[in-house]
Design a protein around this motif. Structure first.
Motif, short mmCIF file in Angstrom:
data_model
loop_
_atom_site.label_atom_id
_atom_site.label_comp_id
_atom_site.label_asym_id
_atom_site.label_seq_id
_atom_site.Cartn_x
_atom_site.Cartn_y
_atom_site.Cartn_z
N LEU A 64 6.57 7.84 -15.12
CA LEU A 64 6.24 6.55 -15.72
C LEU A 64 5.96 6.68 -17.20
N GLN A 65 5.22 7.71 -17.59
CA GLN A 65 4.88 7.90 -19.00
C GLN A 65 6.12 8.24 -19.83
N SER A 66 6.98 9.07 -19.27
CA SER A 66 8.17 9.51 -20.03
C SER A 66 9.28 8.47 -20.04
N GLU A 67 9.50 7.83 -18.91
CA GLU A 67 10.65 6.94 -18.77
C GLU A 67 10.31 5.47 -18.97
N LEU A 68 9.05 5.10 -18.75
CA LEU A 68 8.63 3.70 -18.88
C LEU A 68 7.37 3.60 -19.73
N GLY A 69 7.31 4.40 -20.76
CA GLY A 69 6.13 4.44 -21.61
C GLY A 69 5.77 3.10 -22.21
N CYS A 70 6.75 2.34 -22.63
CA CYS A 70 6.48 1.02 -23.21
C CYS A 70 5.84 0.10 -22.18
N PHE A 71 6.30 0.19 -20.94
CA PHE A 71 5.73 -0.62 -19.87
C PHE A 71 4.27 -0.27 -19.66
N LEU A 72 3.96 1.01 -19.60
CA LEU A 72 2.57 1.42 -19.37
C LEU A 72 1.68 1.08 -20.54
N GLU A 73 2.21 1.13 -21.75
CA GLU A 73 1.42 0.82 -22.93
C GLU A 73 0.93 -0.62 -22.91
N THR A 74 1.69 -1.52 -22.30
CA THR A 74 1.30 -2.93 -22.27
C THR A 74 0.28 -3.21 -21.17
N GLN A 75 0.07 -2.26 -20.28
CA GLN A 75 -0.89 -2.43 -19.20
C GLN A 75 -2.30 -2.17 -19.73
N LYS A 76 -3.16 -3.14 -19.57
CA LYS A 76 -4.55 -3.00 -20.02
C LYS A 76 -5.37 -2.19 -19.01
N ASP A 77 -4.91 -2.14 -17.78
CA ASP A 77 -5.64 -1.50 -16.70
C ASP A 77 -5.42 0.01 -16.75
N THR A 78 -6.49 0.77 -16.92
CA THR A 78 -6.37 2.22 -16.99
C THR A 78 -5.99 2.82 -15.64
N GLY A 79 -6.18 2.09 -14.56
CA GLY A 79 -5.82 2.56 -13.23
C GLY A 79 -4.45 2.09 -12.79
N ALA A 80 -3.60 1.72 -13.74
CA ALA A 80 -2.29 1.16 -13.41
C ALA A 80 -1.46 2.12 -12.57
N VAL A 81 -1.44 3.40 -12.93
CA VAL A 81 -0.63 4.37 -12.19
C VAL A 81 -1.14 4.49 -10.75
N GLU A 82 -2.45 4.52 -10.60
CA GLU A 82 -3.05 4.60 -9.26
C GLU A 82 -2.65 3.38 -8.42
N LYS A 83 -2.71 2.21 -9.01
CA LYS A 83 -2.33 0.99 -8.29
C LYS A 83 -0.85 1.00 -7.93
N ILE A 84 -0.02 1.44 -8.86
CA ILE A 84 1.41 1.52 -8.60
C ILE A 84 1.66 2.49 -7.44
N MET A 85 0.99 3.62 -7.46
CA MET A 85 1.13 4.62 -6.40
C MET A 85 0.75 4.02 -5.06
N GLN A 86 -0.37 3.34 -5.00
CA GLN A 86 -0.82 2.74 -3.75
C GLN A 86 0.15 1.69 -3.25
N ASP A 87 0.67 0.88 -4.17
CA ASP A 87 1.62 -0.17 -3.78
C ASP A 87 2.94 0.41 -3.28
N LEU A 88 3.39 1.48 -3.90
CA LEU A 88 4.67 2.07 -3.54
C LEU A 88 4.62 2.91 -2.27
N ASP A 89 3.52 3.58 -2.07
CA ASP A 89 3.40 4.54 -0.97
C ASP A 89 3.22 3.81 0.36
N GLU A 90 4.31 3.20 0.83
CA GLU A 90 4.26 2.38 2.05
C GLU A 90 3.87 3.18 3.29
N ASN A 91 4.29 4.42 3.37
CA ASN A 91 3.99 5.20 4.58
C ASN A 91 2.67 5.95 4.48
#
Length: 94
Positions: free
Chosen positions: A38-65
């Motif tokens: 996410l940091q390397s490929e979507l850095g601009c996307f992450l920079e606009t996120q105000k939430d410091t836990g954005a990666v954690e939330k993304i992980m939880q949302d994606l990890d369906e199993n």
């Protein structure tokens, strides 16, 4: 010669496998690998996120199993959702 869509699909696959398997299962992204992707490929996307836990939330949302890792199918869901969001943004602001 590959079409643009075939090239895009190949890129999605290659990006996933570039980051997966550095630790643990080589066909899945750990939280650390997902964050690096996410940091390397979507850095601009992450920079606009105000939430410091954005990666954690993304992980939880994606990890369906619930295995604590993101497999290729879960990764594609992220890319598709971001693509839909970008499409909406760019078409509404064009």
């Amino acid at each position: 010669m590959a079409s643009q869509l075939e090239g895009a699909m190949e890129t999605l696959i290659n990006v996933f496998h570039h980051y997966s398997g550095k630790e643990g299962d080589k066909y899945k992204l750990s939280k650390k690998e997902l964050k690096e992707l996410l940091q390397s490929e979507l850095g601009c996307f992450l920079e606009t996120q105000k939430d410091t836990g954005a990666v954690e939330k993304i992980m939880q949302d994606l990890d369906e199993n619930g295995d604590g890792e993101v497999d290729f199918q879960e990764y594609v869901v992220l890319v598709a959702a971001l693509t839909v969001a970008c499409n909406t943004f760019f078409w509404e602001n064009a």
